[in-house]
Scaffold this motif. Structure first.
Motif, PDB file in Angstrom:
ATOM      1  N   TRP A 196      61.799  13.659 -14.854  1.00  0.00           N
ATOM      2  CA  TRP A 196      61.535  12.601 -15.824  1.00  0.00           C
ATOM      3  C   TRP A 196      60.075  12.149 -15.791  1.00  0.00           C
ATOM      4  N   LEU A 197      59.588  11.735 -16.954  1.00  0.00           N
ATOM      5  CA  LEU A 197      58.272  11.113 -17.068  1.00  0.00           C
ATOM      6  C   LEU A 197      58.448   9.659 -17.490  1.00  0.00           C
ATOM      7  N   ASP A 198      57.735   8.764 -16.818  1.00  0.00           N
ATOM      8  CA  ASP A 198      57.792   7.342 -17.158  1.00  0.00           C
ATOM      9  C   ASP A 198      56.736   7.056 -18.215  1.00  0.00           C
ATOM     10  N   LEU A 199      57.190   6.666 -19.410  1.00  0.00           N
ATOM     11  CA  LEU A 199      56.275   6.375 -20.517  1.00  0.00           C
ATOM     12  C   LEU A 199      56.097   4.882 -20.736  1.00  0.00           C
ATOM     13  N   GLY A 200      56.494   4.098 -19.757  1.00  0.00           N
ATOM     14  CA  GLY A 200      56.369   2.654 -19.884  1.00  0.00           C
ATOM     15  C   GLY A 200      57.663   2.028 -20.355  1.00  0.00           C
ATOM     16  N   LEU A 201      57.786   1.826 -21.666  1.00  0.00           N
ATOM     17  CA  LEU A 201      58.996   1.226 -22.212  1.00  0.00           C
ATOM     18  C   LEU A 201      60.190   2.177 -22.137  1.00  0.00           C
ATOM     19  N   ARG A 202      59.923   3.473 -22.127  1.00  0.00           N
ATOM     20  CA  ARG A 202      60.990   4.463 -22.111  1.00  0.00           C
ATOM     21  C   ARG A 202      60.659   5.565 -21.113  1.00  0.00           C
TER      22      ARG A 202
ATOM     23  N   PRO B  92      74.431  17.042 -20.601  1.00  0.00           N
ATOM     24  CA  PRO B  92      75.138  16.175 -21.555  1.00  0.00           C
ATOM     25  C   PRO B  92      75.947  16.974 -22.573  1.00  0.00           C
ATOM     26  N   LEU B  93      76.953  16.308 -23.144  1.00  0.00           N
ATOM     27  CA  LEU B  93      77.760  16.901 -24.204  1.00  0.00           C
ATOM     28  C   LEU B  93      77.088  16.597 -25.541  1.00  0.00           C
ATOM     29  N   PRO B  94      76.709  17.621 -26.309  1.00  0.00           N
ATOM     30  CA  PRO B  94      75.933  17.402 -27.543  1.00  0.00           C
ATOM     31  C   PRO B  94      76.583  16.403 -28.495  1.00  0.00           C
ATOM     32  N   PHE B  95      75.781  15.436 -28.941  1.00  0.00           N
ATOM     33  CA  PHE B  95      76.158  14.412 -29.918  1.00  0.00           C
ATOM     34  C   PHE B  95      77.189  13.426 -29.401  1.00  0.00           C
ATOM     35  N   ILE B  96      77.617  13.566 -28.154  1.00  0.00           N
ATOM     36  CA  ILE B  96      78.627  12.670 -27.607  1.00  0.00           C
ATOM     37  C   ILE B  96      78.042  11.815 -26.483  1.00  0.00           C
ATOM     38  N   SER B  97      77.366  12.435 -25.533  1.00  0.00           N
ATOM     39  CA  SER B  97      76.851  11.722 -24.369  1.00  0.00           C
ATOM     40  C   SER B  97      75.722  10.760 -24.737  1.00  0.00           C
ATOM     41  N   TYR B  98      75.617   9.692 -23.957  1.00  0.00           N
ATOM     42  CA  TYR B  98      74.476   8.786 -24.057  1.00  0.00           C
ATOM     43  C   TYR B  98      73.231   9.501 -23.548  1.00  0.00           C
ATOM     44  N   GLY B  99      72.096   9.236 -24.161  1.00  0.00           N
ATOM     45  CA  GLY B  99      70.846   9.807 -23.668  1.00  0.00           C
ATOM     46  C   GLY B  99      69.830   9.966 -24.774  1.00  0.00           C
ATOM     47  N   GLY B 100      68.627   9.478 -24.529  1.00  0.00           N
ATOM     48  CA  GLY B 100      67.602   9.532 -25.556  1.00  0.00           C
ATOM     49  C   GLY B 100      66.989  10.899 -25.743  1.00  0.00           C
TER      50      GLY B 100
ATOM     51  N   GLN C  29      62.741  13.035 -20.597  1.00  0.00           N
ATOM     52  CA  GLN C  29      63.028  14.247 -19.840  1.00  0.00           C
ATOM     53  C   GLN C  29      62.471  15.423 -20.639  1.00  0.00           C
ATOM     54  N   PRO C  30      61.239  15.854 -20.334  1.00  0.00           N
ATOM     55  CA  PRO C  30      60.572  16.867 -21.162  1.00  0.00           C
ATOM     56  C   PRO C  30      61.313  18.182 -21.298  1.00  0.00           C
ATOM     57  N   SER C  31      62.162  18.516 -20.333  1.00  0.00           N
ATOM     58  CA  SER C  31      62.882  19.784 -20.419  1.00  0.00           C
ATOM     59  C   SER C  31      63.859  19.809 -21.596  1.00  0.00           C
ATOM     60  N   GLU C  32      64.223  18.638 -22.136  1.00  0.00           N
ATOM     61  CA  GLU C  32      65.137  18.617 -23.281  1.00  0.00           C
ATOM     62  C   GLU C  32      64.431  19.058 -24.568  1.00  0.00           C
ATOM     63  N   PRO C  33      63.370  18.355 -25.023  1.00  0.00           N
ATOM     64  CA  PRO C  33      62.672  18.863 -26.215  1.00  0.00           C
ATOM     65  C   PRO C  33      62.036  20.227 -25.988  1.00  0.00           C
ATOM     66  N   ALA C  34      61.767  20.569 -24.718  1.00  0.00           N
ATOM     67  CA  ALA C  34      61.195  21.888 -24.420  1.00  0.00           C
ATOM     68  C   ALA C  34      62.123  23.010 -24.875  1.00  0.00           C
ATOM     69  N   LYS C  35      63.431  22.751 -24.908  1.00  0.00           N
ATOM     70  CA  LYS C  35      64.375  23.781 -25.352  1.00  0.00           C
ATOM     71  C   LYS C  35      64.070  24.204 -26.780  1.00  0.00           C
ATOM     72  N   ILE C  36      63.845  23.233 -27.661  1.00  0.00           N
ATOM     73  CA  ILE C  36      63.530  23.540 -29.062  1.00  0.00           C
ATOM     74  C   ILE C  36      62.168  24.224 -29.166  1.00  0.00           C
ATOM     75  N   LEU C  37      61.210  23.732 -28.423  1.00  0.00           N
ATOM     76  CA  LEU C  37      59.851  24.275 -28.495  1.00  0.00           C
ATOM     77  C   LEU C  37      59.810  25.723 -28.010  1.00  0.00           C
ATOM     78  N   ILE C  38      60.539  26.017 -26.948  1.00  0.00           N
ATOM     79  CA  ILE C  38      60.582  27.389 -26.442  1.00  0.00           C
ATOM     80  C   ILE C  38      61.320  28.299 -27.418  1.00  0.00           C
ATOM     81  N   ILE C  39      62.359  27.792 -28.051  1.00  0.00           N
ATOM     82  CA  ILE C  39      63.062  28.576 -29.079  1.00  0.00           C
ATOM     83  C   ILE C  39      62.105  28.972 -30.195  1.00  0.00           C
ATOM     84  N   VAL C  40      61.313  28.022 -30.671  1.00  0.00           N
ATOM     85  CA  VAL C  40      60.350  28.305 -31.742  1.00  0.00           C
ATOM     86  C   VAL C  40      59.306  29.319 -31.277  1.00  0.00           C
TER      87      VAL C  40
END
Length: 367
Positions: free
Chosen positions: A97-103, A334-342, A106-117
């Motif tokens: 995790w990276l601490d961005l202050g207010l939030r 997490p379970l897609p579209f079901i689990s809590y998580g930003g 978890q960079p590995s999550e958006p990294a999935k889309i970026l690596i796919i592209v």
């Protein structure tokens, strides 16, 4: 440019809306009686709204726009994963995790889309001979670096997702069966090295505990409690469940992290076999629609992006539901579209936007 919305996949959108409804109901129930989770439901709504904005944005943007920036996207992704290894926060034993202050992110999550592209753009560049061994090895190197960086965090579950994405995209791109077999055989000693020298003893126990909870974790310190309570919740739901917000195991705070990792077990307890089956049906439709978009894409780039997204969702669903049923190792997936998580909510909804962008542009404009 979008000529019309006739190719917009409303079936996929409807499926996502139903799943989001499940999510709102179950996250509300999961956080209802726990003072430590006060405010989580409100934050979940905000996360979904941010994700919906990303979905709309990725729908409107022509997915081909990302092709020209695939290498900077890849390099930025690797750089951010490197920052996580140096300055990331540790949660549940993983420095992810990276601490961005207010939030936090978890960079590995958006990294999935970026690596796919990035992978889709790579194979598109070698479209005429993408099945060649040297091309497939190049794709393996591109995927191997972020997979290794995620694995040493250590985040075994996310590394599994990345690996599934690569294998699926490689197969769709034209990889031959003997090439895949050779790569898997070569990866075996690497996996053994990671198992022996990278993972700590307690991390290995967490992965083994699903085989026999009391044998591998008799003191209930490394995840056996989670597995046992998950099975108790699933079995106590019966055919129609104990009722929304009325689960004995879930509402009694026996089921851990019921708003993320074990939200499927909570759903099975409160909505029963019927409710869990309906949820699984819509998740199956989601995967089907992702691969349907892949099959109808007008070019290799779109086809591979859609296939990678379908593989990402499939792996998440299999691992999450599997660990809730004690047939898969317990990992923080997490379970897609079901689990809590930003982080993953944003990633999943942005992925839907990409699928819609591909669907909308499956016909070439003619004048």
């Amino acid at each position: 440019m979008i000529r019309s919305w006739r190719d917009y996949n409303f079936f996929l959108l409807g499926c996502v809306l139903v799943l989001t409804g499940f999510s709102l109901a179950m996250v509300y129930s999961a956080t209802l009686r726990d003072p430590e989770l006060t405010g989580y439901f409100a934050r979940h709504i905000v996360n979904l709204l941010i994700g919906a904005t990303a979905m709309l944005l990725f729908t409107v943007i022509d997915y081909h726009e990302f092709q020209s920036f695939s290498m900077p996207i890849y390099l930025a992704t690797v750089a951010i994963l490197g920052v996580v290894l140096v300055a990331g926060r540790i949660r549940s034993g993983a420095q992810s995790w990276l601490d961005l202050g207010l939030r936090t992110l978890q960079p590995s999550e958006p990294a999935k889309i970026l690596i796919i592209v990035a992978l889709a753009a790579y194979w598109e560049r070698f479209d005429d001979y993408r099945g060649a061994t040297r091309v497939q090895l190049g794709a393996l190197l591109l995927a191997g670096l972020p997979i290794g960086m995620v694995f040493v965090q250590p985040d075994f579950g996310t590394a599994m997702v990345f690996s599934t994405i690569w294998i699926t995209m490689a197969w769709v791109s034209g990889m031959r069966w003997w090439q895949l077999l050779c790569i898997l055989l070569a990866a075996a000693p690497i996996a053994y090295f990671g198992w022996v020298y990278i993972l700590e003893d307690y991390q290995r126990l967490r992965l083994l505990v699903f085989l026999d909870p009391l044998k591998y974790d008799p003191d209930l310190r490394y995840g056996a409690w989670n597995v046992i309570q998950s099975l108790n919740a699933v079995s106590s739901g019966g055919m129609t469940g104990r009722g929304w917000t009325l689960g004995l195991v879930s509402q009694g705070n026996y089921l851990p992290v019921r708003y993320t990792d074990f939200i499927f077990a909570m759903t099975a307890e409160e909505l029963g076999f019927v409710g869990a089956a309906v949820l699984l049906i819509f998740l199956t439709v989601l995967i089907w629609q992702a691969f349907t978009v892949a099959s109808s894409a007008r070019d290799t780039f779109g086809k591979l992006i859609a296939a990678g997204i379908g593989a990402m969702f499939l792996c998440h669903i299999l691992i999450n539901v599997g660990m809730n049923m004690s047939v898969m190792p317990v990992t923080g997936i997490p379970l897609p579209f079901i689990s809590y998580g930003g982080s993953f909510s944003l990633t999943a909804l942005a992925a839907i936007g990409l699928l819609q962008s591909i669907a909308l542009r499956r016909r070439r404009l003619t004048f």
